[in-house]
Write a protein that holds these residues in place. Sequence first.
Motif, mmCIF file in Angstrom:
data_model
loop_
_atom_site.group_PDB
_atom_site.id
_atom_site.type_symbol
_atom_site.label_atom_id
_atom_site.label_comp_id
_atom_site.label_asym_id
_atom_site.label_seq_id
_atom_site.Cartn_x
_atom_site.Cartn_y
_atom_site.Cartn_z
ATOM 1 N N ILE A 25 5.825 11.036 -0.696
ATOM 2 C CA ILE A 25 4.689 10.227 -1.122
ATOM 3 C C ILE A 25 3.613 11.123 -1.719
ATOM 4 O O ILE A 25 3.338 12.215 -1.195
ATOM 5 C CB ILE A 25 4.139 9.387 0.053
ATOM 6 N N LEU A 27 -0.421 11.594 -3.171
ATOM 7 C CA LEU A 27 -1.744 11.124 -2.793
ATOM 8 C C LEU A 27 -2.144 9.888 -3.602
ATOM 9 O O LEU A 27 -2.711 8.942 -3.056
ATOM 10 C CB LEU A 27 -2.779 12.243 -2.972
ATOM 11 N N GLN A 29 -0.357 7.603 -4.485
ATOM 12 C CA GLN A 29 0.359 6.443 -3.949
ATOM 13 C C GLN A 29 -0.150 6.105 -2.550
ATOM 14 O O GLN A 29 -0.190 4.946 -2.156
ATOM 15 C CB GLN A 29 1.863 6.729 -3.890
ATOM 16 N N LEU A 30 -0.560 7.132 -1.809
ATOM 17 C CA LEU A 30 -0.996 6.954 -0.432
ATOM 18 C C LEU A 30 -2.282 6.130 -0.348
ATOM 19 O O LEU A 30 -2.403 5.238 0.501
ATOM 20 C CB LEU A 30 -1.194 8.330 0.223
ATOM 21 N N LEU A 41 -6.895 6.410 5.363
ATOM 22 C CA LEU A 41 -5.901 7.472 5.173
ATOM 23 C C LEU A 41 -5.640 8.200 6.482
ATOM 24 O O LEU A 41 -4.504 8.550 6.792
ATOM 25 C CB LEU A 41 -6.375 8.477 4.115
ATOM 26 N N ALA A 45 -1.946 8.397 8.060
ATOM 27 C CA ALA A 45 -1.263 9.693 8.099
ATOM 28 C C ALA A 45 -1.284 10.340 9.474
ATOM 29 O O ALA A 45 -0.705 11.406 9.658
ATOM 30 C CB ALA A 45 -1.897 10.642 7.087
#
Length: 166
Positions: A25, A27, A29-30, A41, A45
């Motif tokens: 993945i 960033l 897309q995150l 985030l 994460a």
Amino acid sequence: MESLASKASLSVSTLSRIETGSRRIALDQLIPIAKALNTSLDELASTSEAEIIIRPEPISMPGVTMWKLSTDDAVNGVNVSKMRFDPSQAPAPTELRIHPGKEWFTVLLGEIQLKLGDRTYHVKAGQSAQFDTMTPHAMWAVNGVAEVLGIMDHAGQRAHEHDTAG
């Protein structure tokens, strides 16, 4: 999955590959995924305590207790274990073993005798040893209890698991 993909402005196939681990993945897309899931985030994460804290159970054999300190998905398949050798519970091994793999250990307490082929090494607290396990080998405590922190590659771990299973 289609709803999440739509909310995150990603294709279903991209999201599926991220979910299965076949795609890393990014960033960019995150952030949309976190927004689509209405979370931060940090939360997305974060790693749970269960994934961080290892609560090893002792595995006992005659003269040796082992605690596995790494998970099955450890980096490069290595296994980290703490071993406590008690010479009063079992005599020094008489047979040298071989198996595929590499092994490294450091002595935390006491003294270990390491026999590699025809040579015997005395490894004391604060010292380390590493060897190819295709060399006939055995190790045991001398002059009392010894504790070792050891690392074995995947092949070496499989051989040791076979020892404890039977």
